[in-house]
Design a protein around this motif. Structure first.
Motif, short mmCIF file in Angstrom:
data_model
loop_
_atom_site.label_atom_id
_atom_site.label_comp_id
_atom_site.label_asym_id
_atom_site.label_seq_id
_atom_site.Cartn_x
_atom_site.Cartn_y
_atom_site.Cartn_z
N SER A 108 0.90 -1.12 0.11
CA SER A 108 0.06 -0.06 -0.13
C SER A 108 0.79 1.26 0.10
N ASN A 202 -7.46 3.93 3.90
CA ASN A 202 -6.48 2.94 3.97
C ASN A 202 -6.79 1.84 5.26
N ASP A 209 -5.84 -5.60 1.30
CA ASP A 209 -4.66 -5.94 1.06
C ASP A 209 -4.27 -7.13 1.82
#
Length: 425
Positions: A108, A202, A209
């Motif tokens: 990321s 995020n 992720d």
């Protein structure tokens, strides 16, 4: 009282948040207050606001909806909080980021300290050069508008375990938006434009992720731009369908099925870059759309009808040139930059010719730059045929690149070659 909330509200943290809000400048929110008015307002009101936050009675103001046109049509919806709410959001971010940062994936790259687009592009090139040439390009439909807030808050809560701070964050998610003077509630999403949104995005997408890592997949993600690379078309199809299904089932997000695609490096546009294969390896360069956008910027700054001094125009051109090249300097673009520079120099000559206006001034200007009286008189006789004059050999010599750079204009080609060399070393 929550120790975490007190850290957010501490004088030291709020002071740092104010400095960052000042540095970022930006437009005012629904109350019209500017960053210049922030200090005075905080001096008068911060103590009472702090008590309201502690008592869970503080109500953030709605964000102001601003629509930014996209180059390929459509608009990007931004939500601009008031400068006071930007400060509080920034204060929350400063305390929570160090808590969440160690939990985030190495894949990321967006909105994180010491992370950048360039690193994402370098990693992608590493994958391509390792033979991973089938790409699953995931497009999350209006991500910032569609985030399920309850699911997001559950991901926040399982890490910070702090009801007071969670309550404050939730108030920002539920603050609503003002659209052309009309209030609209925000039951979904996290407004793109707020200081807290990058961190929250995020936190949400870190779940994706972790899932991709658990599957052993190679990928890069920058905010909501995620690409997965595999070695075969069959694998790409399998990954696209299974990951799309997982995102919609587990995260409650929408995948844009018309834009999510399986592609190859030469057809990919990622973070403004395109990709090509040299004899030795895969390399990056600005995508043709990014080059076209920069040309439009230069054209706008070179409009003859814009009545500003040459010095001011050069300052604006230099800022645009440095910003664009700094972003793309990793890429190969020498030939594109050469063409842009030639066009820029032509435009500047036209601007100078127009600013000289009358015959006497034009003749005087040419002679001052070393042109003979006879030749100056001949060129002046061309009148207001601006493009023809700008391409005239005498004027190109008189107002050469070297003279313009001495005047302060940044040469796009020279600046690119310097920055590109630094990136390669």
């Amino acid at each position: 009282m929550s120790e975490l909330l007190e850290k957010i509200l501490s004088d030291e943290n709020i002071s740092l948040a104010k400095k960052r809000v000042y540095a970022n400048k930006g437009a005012g929110g629904v109350d019209g207050a500017t960053v210049q008015e922030l200090d005075e307002y905080m001096i008068q009101n911060w103590e009472s606001m702090k008590e309201q936050i502690r008592a869970r009675k503080y109500r953030p103001q709605p964000v102001l909806r601003v629509e930014i046109p996209k180059p390929n049509g459509g608009v990007r919806k931004l939500g601009i909080p008031t400068v006071v709410d930007r400060t509080i959001e920034q204060a929350i971010t400063q305390v929570l980021s160090p808590i969440f940062e160690p939990l985030f994936s190495d894949h990321s790259y967006g909105f994180r300290p010491n992370r950048s687009c360039e690193q994402a592009i370098r990693k992608l090139l590493e994958y391509f050069n390792g033979g991973y040439l089938w790409i699953v390009d995931i497009d999350l439909e209006k991500f910032f508008d569609n985030v399920p807030q309850d699911k997001l808050m559950s991901y926040v809560g399982r890490v910070i375990h702090d009801g007071d701070t969670e309550s404050l964050i939730k108030k920002y998610l539920k603050a609503g938006v003002m659209v052309q003077g009309r209030y609209e509630s925000t039951k979904f999403g996290t407004p793109q434009g707020g200081n807290l949104s990058p961190l929250l995005s995020n936190i949400m997408l870190n779940e994706l992720d972790k899932e991709l890592e658990a599957r052993g997949l190679r990928f890069t993600r920058y905010a909501d731009d995620c690409v997965i690379v595999v070695k075969s078309e069959a694998s790409a199809k399998r990954v696209m369908y299974s990951v799309t299904s997982w995102i919609e089932r587990k995260l409650g997000l929408k995948v844009n099925v018309t834009k999510t695609q399986i592609t190859k490096p030469t057809k990919l546009k990622y973070l403004g870059f395109g990709f090509w294969k040299s004899k030795e390896e895969w390399r990056a360069r600005p995508h043709k759309d990014s080059v076209a956008k920069f040309k439009r910027t230069i054209k706008k700054l070179c409009k003859r009808s814009w009545s500003v001094s040459l010095t001011y125009r050069i300052e604006k051109l230099n800022a645009a040139t440095r910003g664009w090249i700094n972003y793309f300097s990793l890429g190969d673009m020498k030939s594109a930059i050469k063409r842009i520079e030639e066009h820029l120099m032509t435009q500047i000559r036209v601007i100078i010719w127009k600013q000289w206006k009358v015959l006497k001034k034009r003749e005087w200007g040419l002679k001052k730059l070393g042109v003979s009286k006879k030749e100056a008189h001949r060129v002046v006789g061309m009148g207001d045929r601006y493009v023809a004059v700008a391409h005239n050999r005498t004027l190109k010599w008189a107002i050469a690149k070297e003279k313009l750079t001495k005047r302060g204009l940044v040469s796009p080609l020279d600046y690119y070659l310097k920055q590109h060399a630094l990136k390669l070393n």
